[in-house]
Design an enzyme around this catalytic site. Sequence first.
Site, PDB file in Angstrom:
ATOM      1  N   LYS A 105       0.818  -1.079   0.018  1.00 24.70           N
ATOM      2  CA  LYS A 105      -0.130   0.090   0.142  1.00 24.70           C
ATOM      3  C   LYS A 105       0.646   1.119   0.133  1.00 24.70           C
ATOM      4  CE  LYS A 105      -4.485  -1.920   1.297  1.00 24.70           C
ATOM      5  NZ  LYS A 105      -3.918  -3.279   1.512  1.00 24.70           N
TER       6      LYS A 105
HETATM    7  C1  LIG Z   1      -4.660  -4.379   1.116  1.00 27.69           C
HETATM    8  C2  LIG Z   1      -3.799  -5.654   0.967  1.00 27.69           C
HETATM    9  C3  LIG Z   1      -4.242  -6.961   0.159  1.00 27.69           C
HETATM   10  C4  LIG Z   1      -5.400  -6.509  -0.507  1.00 27.69           C
HETATM   11  O1  LIG Z   1      -5.333  -5.737  -1.511  1.00 27.69           O
HETATM   12  P1  LIG Z   1      -6.533  -5.224  -2.534  1.00 27.69           P
HETATM   13  O2  LIG Z   1      -6.095  -4.145  -3.472  1.00 27.69           O
HETATM   14  O3  LIG Z   1      -7.464  -4.913  -1.234  1.00 27.69           O
HETATM   15  O4  LIG Z   1      -7.291  -6.478  -3.137  1.00 27.69           O
HETATM   16  C5  LIG Z   1      -3.478  -7.795   0.253  1.00 27.69           C
HETATM   17  N1  LIG Z   1      -2.377  -7.852   1.005  1.00 27.69           N
HETATM   18  C6  LIG Z   1      -1.876  -7.074   2.016  1.00 27.69           C
HETATM   19  C7  LIG Z   1      -0.805  -7.371   2.723  1.00 27.69           C
HETATM   20  C8  LIG Z   1      -2.698  -5.923   2.013  1.00 27.69           C
HETATM   21  O5  LIG Z   1      -2.306  -4.837   2.990  1.00 27.69           O
END
Ligand SMILES: *Cc1c(COP(=O)(O)O)cnc(C)c1O
Length: 430
Positions: A105
């Site tokens: 993220k």
């Molecule tokens: C947010 C997140 C996901 C999922 O990603 P999306 O874009 O919501 O599908 C997967 N793994 C981790 C570690 C995350 O923080």
Amino acid sequence: MQFYSTRNQSNLVGFRDALFQGLAPDGGLYLPENIPNLWDKIKYKDGSYPELAFEILYPYVDGEISKSSLEDICQNAFSFSVPVNEIKKDHYILELFHGPTLAFKDFAARFMARSMEYFLDNNSKELTVLVATSGDTGSAVASGFHNVDGIRVVILYPKGRVSPIQESQLTSLGGNITAIEIDGSFDDCQLLVKKAFQDKELNESINLSSANSINIARLLPQSVYYFWAHRHIGKNESIIISVPSGNFGNLTGGLFAKKMGLPVEKFIASTNKNDVVPEYLKSGQFQPRQSIHTLSNAMDVGDPSNLSRIQELYQHDLTSLRNDIVGYSYSDDETINSISETFSENRMILDPHTAVGYAGLLNYKKEFKSNAPGVVISTAHPAKFIESVEPAIGEKIPIPNRLQHFMEKEMRKIEMPNRMLDVKEFLLTA
Ligand SMILES: *Cc1c(COP(=O)(O)O)cnc(C)c1O
């Protein structure tokens, strides 16, 4: 570039408006009016990750952010390494966890923070970015916006429901970041954010914006690393890409990349037991559910908001959607097995989210007897999920310095009841 709302094709706005609004006023999600084919332009190029990001993102901000400013934004936002590692022959892992909060993220949050900073000038009223988090989003947003001029960030998180590492990431930055611990659940925090956006008085007095995953400015930077992965493993071939998914923003970024010309044999939507999208791909029926708690908790989403974007990208044609995406889902036991087998066979340590993705890749290759190179999008560093990873591999794993550093800092938080009145008063007076 103009962006349209999924609820009304004629509601067009520019990048800046889409960025600050998040959700379109009609409640729809923004999508680019057209997705340019960039493949011929970039397929034989080398260069750094920020250079690649610039090439891919420029068409979307053209006319609103100058070339040299976008170059600076990309240099600044993507200032860490993005390695592609081989697990075994034709099986790769794209490590997106080398940013400040050790989860993917960071890519979106850092790009978004710097884009907002670019548009705010000295005369703008201070912007308040309000975000509800169950963990990873809040820490990436806090870190991405830390020390950005003209913006304060207020994070609402549920008391006792985030991991100790996540809480230290949320609460130790200080400065323009305030963490508020709400005596309630994640859903309560989300509801408070929603109420804040609907509160007329509040919006007349302060300049409020959101940073949640429905923002198109979070999805666009998530297209770049798919090209990066292909450059390292694909040569001229199509590749297979497995994406551990929850709210499906990451996979949507991948689908944009494919529309921009990236050769992809198949995307794999890998989920935990919150499997509404794999179920939808099988049955054609989308049935959102309450989310259930799993080891890969950042993917515990029962009603993924980006699915409507994906459907729109495919003009609601299930057949062409199924041509590009296949879905698999895994229980916690299968996730643990994936972690322990990958460690014993390949000496590679996966976090629970990435482990779900790797299981999906193996499954697909077996079911479709495909020899194309495959890559798993690795979304988090295993040390963030030490409680489940260490028992699965039977060994201690070292904690990276960055994480250690967070955990040693003083935590600063404000405790609040689950009450709009208190949140509102804080936003108006602090
Ligand atoms: C947010 C997140 C996901 C999922 O990603 P999306 O874009 O919501 O599908 C997967 N793994 C981790 C570690 C995350 O923080």
